[in-house]
Every structure is written in C-alpha cells, then in structure tokens.
Motif scaffolding. Structure first.
Motif, PDB file in Angstrom:
ATOM      1  N   LEU A 432      37.406  29.960  54.919  1.00 43.93           N
ATOM      2  CA  LEU A 432      37.028  30.730  53.723  1.00 43.93           C
ATOM      3  C   LEU A 432      38.199  30.775  52.750  1.00 43.93           C
ATOM      4  N   LEU A 433      39.377  31.034  53.305  1.00 37.01           N
ATOM      5  CA  LEU A 433      40.566  31.154  52.453  1.00 37.01           C
ATOM      6  C   LEU A 433      40.941  29.815  51.845  1.00 37.01           C
ATOM      7  N   GLU A 434      40.809  28.767  52.637  1.00 29.93           N
ATOM      8  CA  GLU A 434      41.178  27.435  52.120  1.00 29.93           C
ATOM      9  C   GLU A 434      40.207  26.987  51.033  1.00 29.93           C
ATOM     10  N   LYS A 435      38.920  27.084  51.337  1.00 26.27           N
ATOM     11  CA  LYS A 435      37.931  26.616  50.349  1.00 26.27           C
ATOM     12  C   LYS A 435      37.875  27.547  49.145  1.00 26.27           C
ATOM     13  N   GLY A 436      38.024  28.834  49.430  1.00 27.33           N
ATOM     14  CA  GLY A 436      37.969  29.816  48.345  1.00 27.33           C
ATOM     15  C   GLY A 436      39.148  29.667  47.402  1.00 27.33           C
ATOM     16  N   SER A 437      40.353  29.474  47.954  1.00 26.55           N
ATOM     17  CA  SER A 437      41.515  29.395  47.055  1.00 26.55           C
ATOM     18  C   SER A 437      41.452  28.128  46.224  1.00 26.55           C
ATOM     19  N   GLU A 438      40.828  27.102  46.771  1.00 29.91           N
ATOM     20  CA  GLU A 438      40.660  25.872  45.999  1.00 29.91           C
ATOM     21  C   GLU A 438      39.691  26.113  44.832  1.00 29.91           C
ATOM     22  N   LYS A 439      38.561  26.731  45.143  1.00 29.62           N
ATOM     23  CA  LYS A 439      37.558  26.956  44.094  1.00 29.62           C
ATOM     24  C   LYS A 439      38.075  27.948  43.038  1.00 29.62           C
ATOM     25  N   PHE A 440      38.837  28.943  43.499  1.00 28.78           N
ATOM     26  CA  PHE A 440      39.363  29.965  42.586  1.00 28.78           C
ATOM     27  C   PHE A 440      40.594  29.457  41.834  1.00 28.78           C
ATOM     28  N   ASN A 441      41.062  28.316  42.256  1.00 30.27           N
ATOM     29  CA  ASN A 441      42.276  27.751  41.667  1.00 30.27           C
ATOM     30  C   ASN A 441      43.471  28.685  41.898  1.00 30.27           C
ATOM     31  N   TRP A 442      43.510  29.230  43.102  1.00 30.82           N
ATOM     32  CA  TRP A 442      44.482  30.258  43.439  1.00 30.82           C
ATOM     33  C   TRP A 442      45.921  29.808  43.225  1.00 30.82           C
ATOM     34  N   LYS A 443      46.220  28.606  43.686  1.00 32.69           N
ATOM     35  CA  LYS A 443      47.628  28.150  43.649  1.00 32.69           C
ATOM     36  C   LYS A 443      48.166  28.127  42.217  1.00 32.69           C
ATOM     37  N   ASP A 444      47.300  27.745  41.267  1.00 37.69           N
ATOM     38  CA  ASP A 444      47.747  27.708  39.875  1.00 37.69           C
ATOM     39  C   ASP A 444      47.797  29.100  39.259  1.00 37.69           C
ATOM     40  N   GLY A 462      45.626  40.722  36.717  1.00 36.54           N
ATOM     41  CA  GLY A 462      46.195  40.343  38.004  1.00 36.54           C
ATOM     42  C   GLY A 462      45.109  39.784  38.897  1.00 36.54           C
ATOM     43  N   ILE A 463      45.499  38.932  39.835  1.00 30.38           N
ATOM     44  CA  ILE A 463      44.526  38.399  40.782  1.00 30.38           C
ATOM     45  C   ILE A 463      44.799  38.961  42.171  1.00 30.38           C
ATOM     46  N   GLY A 464      43.767  38.938  42.986  1.00 28.98           N
ATOM     47  CA  GLY A 464      43.911  39.448  44.347  1.00 28.98           C
ATOM     48  C   GLY A 464      42.963  38.758  45.297  1.00 28.98           C
ATOM     49  N   VAL A 465      43.304  38.827  46.567  1.00 32.91           N
ATOM     50  CA  VAL A 465      42.443  38.275  47.611  1.00 32.91           C
ATOM     51  C   VAL A 465      42.329  39.309  48.717  1.00 32.91           C
ATOM     52  N   GLY A 466      41.166  39.402  49.314  1.00 35.35           N
ATOM     53  CA  GLY A 466      40.976  40.324  50.433  1.00 35.35           C
ATOM     54  C   GLY A 466      40.056  39.712  51.462  1.00 35.35           C
ATOM     55  N   THR A 467      40.174  40.210  52.679  1.00 33.50           N
ATOM     56  CA  THR A 467      39.342  39.676  53.753  1.00 33.50           C
ATOM     57  C   THR A 467      38.672  40.818  54.506  1.00 33.50           C
ATOM     58  N   GLY A 468      37.560  40.496  55.140  1.00 33.13           N
ATOM     59  CA  GLY A 468      36.834  41.499  55.917  1.00 33.13           C
ATOM     60  C   GLY A 468      36.070  40.848  57.050  1.00 33.13           C
ATOM     61  N   ALA A 469      35.902  41.621  58.120  1.00 33.48           N
ATOM     62  CA  ALA A 469      35.127  41.125  59.265  1.00 33.48           C
ATOM     63  C   ALA A 469      34.263  42.259  59.780  1.00 33.48           C
ATOM     64  N   HIS A 470      33.235  41.916  60.491  1.00 36.17           N
ATOM     65  CA  HIS A 470      32.401  42.941  61.119  1.00 36.17           C
ATOM     66  C   HIS A 470      31.652  42.301  62.278  1.00 36.17           C
ATOM     67  N   ILE A 657      37.202  41.090  35.962  1.00 41.54           N
ATOM     68  CA  ILE A 657      37.092  39.929  35.084  1.00 41.54           C
ATOM     69  C   ILE A 657      36.430  38.745  35.772  1.00 41.54           C
ATOM     70  N   ASP A 658      36.806  38.542  37.020  1.00 38.83           N
ATOM     71  CA  ASP A 658      36.367  37.327  37.707  1.00 38.83           C
ATOM     72  C   ASP A 658      36.215  37.658  39.185  1.00 38.83           C
ATOM     73  N   PHE A 659      35.205  37.105  39.821  1.00 38.43           N
ATOM     74  CA  PHE A 659      34.985  37.396  41.235  1.00 38.43           C
ATOM     75  C   PHE A 659      34.433  36.160  41.941  1.00 38.43           C
ATOM     76  N   LEU A 660      35.032  35.844  43.052  1.00 39.15           N
ATOM     77  CA  LEU A 660      34.500  34.778  43.916  1.00 39.15           C
ATOM     78  C   LEU A 660      34.380  35.332  45.328  1.00 39.15           C
ATOM     79  N   CYS A 661      33.187  35.272  45.877  1.00 41.07           N
ATOM     80  CA  CYS A 661      32.950  35.772  47.235  1.00 41.07           C
ATOM     81  C   CYS A 661      32.707  34.580  48.137  1.00 41.07           C
ATOM     82  N   VAL A 662      33.509  34.462  49.174  1.00 44.51           N
ATOM     83  CA  VAL A 662      33.323  33.378  50.123  1.00 44.51           C
ATOM     84  C   VAL A 662      32.881  34.013  51.443  1.00 44.51           C
ATOM     85  N   GLN A 663      31.849  33.468  52.029  1.00 46.03           N
ATOM     86  CA  GLN A 663      31.231  34.154  53.155  1.00 46.03           C
ATOM     87  C   GLN A 663      30.946  33.198  54.289  1.00 46.03           C
TER      88      GLN A 663
END
Lengths: 785, 294
Positions: A432-444, A462-470, A657-663
């Motif tokens: 999720l983090l790998e594909k999500g950061s690519e789509k969100f262009n996180w590194k840039d 500002g940008i942020g990332v969070g994770t959750g499990a259940h 401003i912007d939201f990407l949810c990876v699930q």
C-alpha cells in the motif's frame, strides 16, 4: 493464495447496489418509517441529573393528558442484566437509577406522539441525588462515587511480549506521549425508532439495527423469554457506524408494548439519538516508544484509558496498531475501561485504532523525525508483512486459551487447509505504501519533517501519510451463519442477519452467492433483517460482514451447489462424480464438454428434485458444512492514506486539499461499494481529526452540542472532490473469493494522515480534534517557547 | 411544550400590519419560516398566531437604481444569490448568500427574515451595516426608515415595534466613484454559522481618495458593531497610499469595540483575535477590488 479456477463473473464488478432505486426515490423504509395497525406511541422519561435514584413517581398530571394510556417504570421491568455485543451495554432495562443526564427512567404510552411527549414531560419524579463523576481519572479512585454494582473500573486488559527492559535499553531515541481524545458521536442523520407488537406470548420487534441476532439475544436476556418467541425484523439503519446494534430503547419499546397491551412505537428525536444512546469513548494514551538510530522500533509501552460512560462495559478497544507495527520485538499495552456519569460509550467505527492507533502513529512519526527518516520509509521498515507474527493475539493468553480450545475441538481433517494461525495470512501495509507513494508522487512532494510543501501569506500546505489496520470480524461470540435457498425457478435467496448501514452488504453478500451458484446478481435476493428466517449471525460489526458472513454465505451457496450437482449427476449426467460438474449461467455443465456437452437448466434439476421426492421438496437449502477457521488469529485489513492539507496559521482553519486512500481488503467484491466505504471512512476520520467532538457540561456531564448545528460533521464539499481510492488486492486464503474486511482500517489511516500533514504544514502537533482555535493555541504556545 | 397557533394569510403588507396590531404580542410573521420553524420547535418562540406573508409579491424584488440598490424584504436568499450580474455590490452579497445554510434552505429563507431574526452571527447583517444600509419599516401609521446599525437591538431583537414589518433594505450608492464591500468569516464546515465575522465597505471617489469606510463586526456582541473611529482612520486617504499596515491598524482599532463571549463554538479570546483578522482581510479585499495594490 487462493486460486481462482475460473474467471469471476459477478465478483469484482462495480454493480449497482440492490436498493439504489429505493434509496434515490425515497421508498426504502427505515425504522422511523414503519408503523403497524393500532399502535400507540411511546416517549421515554429521561433523567435530568447526572446520578440519581428514583424515590417516587407521580403520574397524576400525565394521566390528564388526552390520549394517555399508561407508563412503564422500573417496577414493571424484569431485573435482569442484558448485554449488547462487545459489552457496549451491560445493565438492566430500567432499575430506578439514572446514571447520566438523559438516561432512560420510564416510558409513557399515548395515542399520538405529541400526547406521549406531553405526558412524559408531566411525569413527576422525585429523585434522591447521588454523587457523580465525569472524569476517568477521578472515577478510578477508591473513594469515587460508584456508578455500577460491579465497580467503576474493569480489570486491566494487557498485551505484553518480548522483554520491555531490553527493548528500552536497545533504543537510541525515545518519545513520550500523553494525549487525550474527545468523544466522537455517530451523529446519525436518519435517527431510529422501534416498533414492538406482541402476538400472544411472542413479540415481533421492528427497528433499524446492524445486529439483528444480537438484538434478539438482548431481548431474551432482558425479558427471560425463549429466543423462539422473539422475532426481530431489522430494517436498514442508514449511517450507523456502530450506534444501532441493540439499544436499550428498543427493549423499553418491547416492554412498554407488553405493559399497555398494544403495539407500541418509540421514535427518538435527533437530540435523543446524539445524547442518550451511545458515543465513541473519551480516551487517553500515556506511553513511550523507542527506536534505534536506524529507525528500527525497539519497544512500545502504553497505558490507555477508555471511558465507558454509564452502561458501557468494555475492557479493551480494538488496538490493531500492535499487530500492524509488527516488526517491533518488545511491548506492553495496558487498557483500562472506566465508567463515568456520562452517556454510554461503546464501539464506533475503528474503535481503538482511531485513538490508541493514532497515538502510536504520532509517536512513530516523532521517532522517524528524530532519526531523520521519511514517514513512508519508517512504516515500511517497521510494519507487518504476511507471514509475520500477530503479537496481539499471540500474547492474549486468556484468548489464546479460548482459541486453542476451539481449535482443538475441530477435527484434524477439517483443519488441514487452514492458514497458519497467529501469523498474518495475507496483505500488509508495504504494498500500500509503495504503490500509494508512487501514485501520490510522495518522493517529489515530501520536503522533510515540519517543512510545508507550499507557503503563501498565512497559508501553509503540508502532506501526510497514515496507516491503519483492523480485524476482519471476530469469532468469540460464535461463528456467523448464513443460509441459502434455491427456489424451483432456479433463483436463490440468501438469509444472513447483517446490517444495512450503507456498506452495501445487501448487494455484496448476494454477489458472493451469485458467483458461487453461477447466477446473475438479479437472480439472487437477500433477507438481512428477519431473525425468523436468518440463522444466528454476529451482525455487521468488527468489519466482519464481508469476511465472516461472506464466508458463510459462500459456504451455504456451495452446499446448495453440491446438492444441485449431485441431483444433476444422477439424473442428467449418467451418474458421473458430481465433482466433474459445475454451474454456469443458471445451468449445470460438465467440466469436459467433449464428454457431456449438454447444459441442464437449474429449473430442470429442481423439477427432478420435486418429482424425486414426491413433491415434498421443491427447493434446496444450504448451510456451511465446515467450521470457519478462527480468523482473528490470522486475518487483517490494512489502509494507508496520503493527504495534503492547507492550514491558515492566523485563523487555525484547516482545508483538506488532496486525498489518496490505498486499501488492502483482499479481493474487492464490488469496487463501487468499497470505494464509497473507503471515502466515507476518510471523511469520517478527517472529521474526527479536525472538528468532531462532543462537548459535555462540566457540572452535569450533559451533552451541550447534541445537534447537527454544533456537532460539526464534514460535508462532502469539505472533502476533496477528486479524492482517489487505490485497491491493492492480496487475496485472502479463507475469505470469499479472497475478500477480507474493509470498513475500519481506512478511518484510522485517514486520521493519522491528516494529523501528520498538519504537523508538516505548521511544525506543531495538535491534539484532536484540531479545531481552528486549538490550532491557533498550539501555534501560540509553540512560538512562546 | 410547543405552542399551538392559528394560521392567517396576509394579502397586502398593510393587512399584515393590521393583523399584527389586532392579534397582539403572540402574533408572529412567517416569511421563509426557516428560523421560525426551528425556534418554534425549540420553544424559543411560542406564537399564538402565525401570519403568513409569503403572498406579498410586492415585497419580493431587487432594484438597482442610480443612487441605491433596493432589496425587498421577501426576496429569497436564492434570488439574492442569483442577482450577481446586476451590480458588483450584489455580486458581493451573492457571495455571502452562498455561505449561508444549504441550497434548499436558501430557496425558502428571505433576506428580511434573516435580518429580523437578528442573530449576532448572521452573515448578511455585517455587510448591510458596513454599507450604511437602511431598513424601510411599515407600520400602522406608514413607513419609517431606520439605519441598519440601529435596526439590531440585541439577540433576536430589532427596532420593529409590535405592529410593524420590514419592507425593504436600501443600500445607498455613492454619487461619485464606486463602493466595494467584502465579508469574511470563521466557520468550521461548509454548512455553519459564523464563529466570528467582519465586513468592510469602502467608497473611493473619482479623485482616487477614499471617501467613506464602513465596517460591520458580527458574533462579537449582542448586535452587529460598527466602528466610526476606525473608519475615520482610513477616510481621506488616497487609494494609492493604502498599505497592509494601515489596514491592520484600522482593523485593530475596530476590534477594540468587540465584546465577545465564550460559548461552545469558540472562546471570547479566539473571537477577539479573529474579528481583527476578519476585518483586516475584508478591508484588503475591498482595496484590491478598487484596483488598489497592497
């Protein structure tokens, strides 16, 4: 890994939900819409005090109201404790003691709602005032006023593993936290009502509920009558998030109807829904975490308080952050459930993950900043991947005992295909983090910790990332069951007692059955609410519907299919082994068309069945024939969310401003339904992060913002209209067609992402909800330092 | 307990006034009903008679004249919202109405109702105060004019006497040059009432000098506040000489008039700080709209 031996026809398609037309045309009926002939209307008399005991009830003035019929008081109520699922309520229906302002004290019945309301106002109750306590810490003290006969505090619930001292010694950096979480309110837009009609000694109960079977159990416990005499007809609830399970007002309705000898309806108004039923707990996390200079976590040490209000009885909150941050070798979590004189608290979507989980995410971020690691990398480094140990379950000895007992009672041959228990069977956050950061262009976009991505005037982005499990449902109260019936015309109906709270279960359960039976979605109907036709089911809670009920529905359909194929083999395919046959588009076919090329419609097979059994059987009924493995020991769902916020540092206002949810919920059964659910979770989580909180009166504990004007829910327009959802599907070995749970990890992920983004925009951590005023105060405090 | 009331429908403004006079204190006017319904349900008002004036089409208009913009009291917020292309002041008011409630509510709610409700947090009121608007009031003995600042007398209290109705809001337009108005508020979500708000109206003559400044501060006192001392600091200044610092000083002077309270929506301290920022930003907007560079 699940192998799909043929292409899926129904599962995986974004089909319209079954009740779409009903919903958009307003014809769908919720609890408030339901009426029965000659019913009377009830109104609950509520406690005006935080803690008080009834001395005397005078109904003389109420009796003068035209239309008054009667009253139900604690003298008329069996003094049995009843329990809602997951200890969300434990107590008597009425016992003459009010434990919070707004508590149920009595109920009057009258011919109209207006007369009932007027009569309820005129019931005069003399109270003996009792001392009250609103603060969790105060309520723990030995000399605190006691709210319950069991005492105010539950036994601590602990999870410990590894060697905490060794973990602390190994840490190069540590962070501490002391974070208080306000209560979130379910804030139902649809409200609820209950209708009860007695027919002799049987009662029919019609209400909106996510847990029809649990409600029947609760009525059984409260009234002491056999389950067979209770029929619950649960209707869709609309947005519920855990509020409408089994609630005391429903049982009051049942008793009021009995008391006055007429069918009765109690309808709650908005304020009653918000201030007298349930809420998310107030919670407080104190603790510390540490890691090496390379960013490897070495220990967790957390002490967490939850406030149960008057009737909650929980000793833990689901805190699957323990499992998610699974690479860490040493930890100690202790949870304390404490009663207060405030409205009952219980499970709300992502219970524990939204609070304790958010504390862990914040501590992790602070560690990552200290050692100079980007938050995506820090998570990848420390979070679980499939095959890793699930520490939370492994170390819960009492539970382990129960689970072990269950496991040992299952014959070996039925366990041979089970995944390895106490290890994560599928998924994880890494993909999720790998594909999500690519789509969100996180590194840039990432500029570093506490560095805004953009700065103009008073605005900081500002940008942020969070994770959750259940979990994906739980088995502790019994495995959820489902029943499938195939009719003589080849259509099927699935009977499973789950909720219809907007998560699309009425559609997705039917899709699972349609897929298994080779039917179209339209050929499969569903009954979710009637406990007279649905077998016991845990209901829609703990993210269980798709996983555990979906498993049962598929197994029930498989049972129908096997019966169907056995008849077809005998009657149409020269007695071949039924396993050589399959279903396809409403017909039975042979796996090798070269051998048998005929296609036999289900109707022909069912017609044979009818003739076969001399007309005595005209349909096939199926149930699961094997036990479901205990999925808390291996199945989890995961969410990672990325967002950008804009903070006005002068006013403290936050804009999303912007939201990407990876699930990762395994196989996606219906992408449209799941997308809705994930976006809904992100909005609900963002609301918790920036606005939502219940404000209680310091003197009385009464809710001060029990209305939708001052309880601020995010509207669609408050959320980025172009928010995206990305699915990473790691199929589950047990769930139906590889599906897992979905509803609760995404709310936790969103909360953490927004909190971190605000930090990166402003350089300060703000306790939630990050209201404009709190943001300004935090900024002022930071600049004063 | 919710009151029971009888229902009457007025066919002319003067008939509505006569009904009010006849029925006495328990009589209430029903225009859009969006506030009245809530207040009745919450038992903040207990009408004995409800006088429905929705048939009075003669009070539903927006007229742009050479020296004034006239808005009939029964003009719906939705109509005001759609009037943006008639005048740039209406365009600014249209922007404000978009912030108010929901499209459904705006269809029913009226400009007059919003003003007569006299909420200190109302969105249109600060702009009308800043614009120096007047309220046209109809009573048994005819019409009278009240400055919008004087129209608000307290929380849910107006200058209307027992048997009077609001007929029109009149916004004066400068005889020389242009007027621009702006409004800023602190809200939480897209559907909210203002925690605090501020409006500024600035007139600039054809000579490029600021001829008139009006301000309106909301949700910081029981009524909408103005601040003539603050206005005076800016009047007579050439548009070209306006600086951000100057506007900040004006806003600071105005904010001294604020007497906010703490409630569940915000603390007094936050409101006090924010009203200054809202007004400063509103002033900046108007200067920019005049073509000023700051």
């Amino acid at each position: 890994m699940v192998k799909h031996d043929k292409a899926l026809n129904v599962v995986g398609r974004g089909l319209h939900v079954k009740d779409a037309v009903e919903k958009v045309t307003g014809t769908i009926r919720y609890g408030v819409d339901y009426e029965v002939q000659n019913m009377v209307h009830g109104k609950i008399v509520r406690c005006p005090h935080a803690h008080a005991k009834i001395v005397k009830i005078d109904t003389s003035k109420a009796e003068e109201v035209p239309g008054y019929i009667g009253i139900l008081t604690h003298h008329d109520v069996p003094q049995n404790d009843w329990e809602a699922a997951w200890f969300n309520y434990r107590g008597k229906v009425l016992d003459g003691i009010g434990r919070f302002v707004g508590d149920d004290m009595a109920a009057v019945a009258a011919t109209t709602p207006e007369a009932a309301a007027k009569a309820a106002e005129l019931v005069e109750i003399e109270y003996e005032l009792l001392p009250a306590v609103f603060d969790m810490e105060e309520a723990r003290k030995a000399d605190a006023p006691q709210i319950r006969y069991e005492g105010n505090e539950r036994d601590p619930y602990g999870v410990a593993w590894g060697d905490l001292d060794a973990g602390k010694a190994a840490a190069d950096v540590t962070v501490d936290c002391d974070i208080f979480y306000e209560s979130q309110q379910y804030a139902p837009l649809g409200r609820n009502a209950c209708v009860a009609e007695w027919m002799g000694d049987r009662v029919n109960v019609i209400t909106s509920s996510q847990t029809p079977s649990e409600l029947r159990d609760g009525i059984h416990e409260a009234l002491g009558i056999p389950l067979s005499k209770i029929r619950v007809q649960a209707l869709p609830s609309g947005s519920s998030f855990g509020q409408w399970w089994s609630n005391n007002f429903m049982i009051i309705t049942v008793l009021l109807a009995k008391q006055v000898g007429k069918s009765a309806k109690i309808e709650l108004d908005n304020e009653e829904c918000m201030s007298t039923v349930k809420r998310r707990h107030q919670e407080r996390t104190r603790g510390s975490m540490g890691c090496t200079k390379d960013g490897e976590l070495t220990f967790f040490d957390f002490d967490h308080l939850i406030d149960n209000g008057g009737y909650g009885f929980k000793d833990d909150v689901g805190f699957f952050c323990v499992d998610m941050w699974g690479k860490n070798g040493h930890g100690d979590y202790s949870i304390h459930g404490i009663n207060t004189n405030m409205v009952t608290a219980g499970c709300m979507r992502g219970v524990g993950d939204c609070t304790l989980g958010a504390s862990v995410e914040r501590c992790a971020d602070q560690l990552a900043e200290k050692v100079g690691i980007d938050p995506v990398d820090f998570r990848i480094k420390n979070q679980i991947v499939s095959g890793d140990e699930l520490r939370m379950q492994h170390s819960r000895h009492n539970l382990k005992g129960q689970v072990d007992e269950y496991i040992n009672n299952v014959p070996e041959h039925l366990r041979k295909d089970w995944p390895e228990l106490f290890k994560l069977s599928a998924g994880g956050t890494r993909a999720l983090l790998e594909k999500g950061s690519e789509k969100f262009n996180w590194k840039d976009r990432w500029k570093g910790w506490a560095v805004p991505t953009q700065s103009e005037g008073a605005l900081r982005r500002g940008i942020g990332v969070g994770t959750g499990a259940h979990v994906c449902g739980v088995e502790f109260e019994g495995a959820s069951n489902s029943m499938v019936r195939m009719n003589p015309d080849g259509s099927a109906k699935v009977h499973c007692a789950v909720g219809r709270q907007g998560a699309g279960a009425e559609t997705t359960q039917a899709m699972v059955v349609a897929e298994e039976l080779g039917l179209t979605l339209d050929q499969v109907a569903i009954e979710t609410g009637d406990t007279d036709s649905c077998p016991w089911n845990h209901g829609s809670l703990a993210s269980s519907t798709m996983y555990r009920t979906g498993w049962a529905s598929r197994e029930a359909a498989r049972d129908v299919k096997n019966q169907l194929l056995a008849i077809a083999a005998r009657e149409f395919f020269d007695g071949v082994d039924p396993s050589e046959l399959d279903v396809d588009n409403g017909e039975v076919v042979h796996g090798d068309p070269g051998k048998h090329n005929q296609r036999i419609p289900f109707t022909d097979v069912l017609n044979e069945l009818r003739s076969d059994s001399l007309g005595q059987t005209s349909s096939i009924t199926g149930s699961p024939r094997v036990p479901m493995p205990p999925s808390t020991t291996f199945a989890r769902q995961f969410g990672a969310q990325f967002c950008e916020v804009e903070v006005d540092i002068e006013t403290g206002q936050i804009k999303l401003i912007d939201f990407l949810c990876v699930q990762d919920s395994g196989t996606v059964v219906n992408p449209q339904v799941l997308k809705n659910q994930i976006i809904g979770a992100a909005i609900c989580g963002s609301g918790f992060a920036i606005y939502e909180h219940m404000i209680f009166d310091e003197e009385t504990g009464a809710l001060k913002n029990g209305n939708l004007l001052d309880y601020k829910l995010l509207r669609c327009a408050d959320f980025p209209h172009d928010a995206e959802v990305l699915f990473v599907e790691d199929p589950d070995p047990v769930g139906p067609f590889g599906a897992r749970g979905a509803g609760e990890s995404p709310i936790a992920a969103g909360i953490a992402a927004v909190a971190q983004a605000v930090y990166n925009a402003t350089g300060v951590w703000v306790d939630m909800p990050m209201t404009p005023e709190r943001v300004v105060s935090a900024l002022k405090a930071a600049s004063a330092n | 307990m919710k009151s029971s009331f009888t229902y009457q429908r007025a066919t002319t403004p003067i008939e509505a006034v006569a009904m009010l006079a006849q029925k006495g204190a328990g009589a209430k006017i029903w225009a859009g009903g969006t506030d009245m319904t809530l207040h009745w349900q919450q038992e903040k008002t207990k009408p004995t008679v409800c006088i429905d004036i929705r048939d009075l089409k003669e009070l539903d208009y927006i007229k742009v004249e050479r020296d004034a913009i006239r808005i009939g009291a029964l003009t719906s917020l939705a109509t005001l919202e759609r009037s943006a292309d008639q005048h740039h002041v209406l365009a600014s008011l249209s922007k404000i109405t978009k912030l108010m409630a929901t499209p459904q509510t705006r269809t029913l709610a009226t400009v007059g109702g919003n003003l007569c409700n006299a909420s200190p947090a109302a969105d249109l009121s600060p702009a009308f105060v800043a614009l120096g608007a007047t309220a046209m009031i109809l009573g048994e003995s005819g019409s009278r004019e009240v400055a919008m600042f004087d129209f608000f007398q307290g929380v849910n209290k107006t200058a209307l006497n027992g048997a009077e109705i609001l007929e029109e809001v009149t916004i004066p337009l400068p005889s020389d040059g242009e007027i621009h108005v702006s409004y800023r508020r602190i809200d939480r979500t897209v559907v909210d009432i203002a925690l605090v708000n501020g409006s500024a109206a600035v007139s600039v003559g054809s000579d490029g000098v600021i001829s008139k400044v009006g301000v309106g501060l909301g949700a910081v006192a029981p009524i909408i506040l103005d601040a003539s001392d603050a206005s005076a600091e800016l009047e007579g200044t050439a548009l070209a000489d306006v600086t951000v610092g100057k506007l900040a000083a004006v806003a600071a002077t105005a904010a001294k008039h604020a007497k906010p309270i703490s409630d569940i929506r915000a603390s007094a301290g936050y409101r006090q700080d924010m009203v200054e920022i809202m007004l400063r930003r509103a002033l900046e907007d108007t200067i920019k709209n005049h073509g000023g560079t700051i």
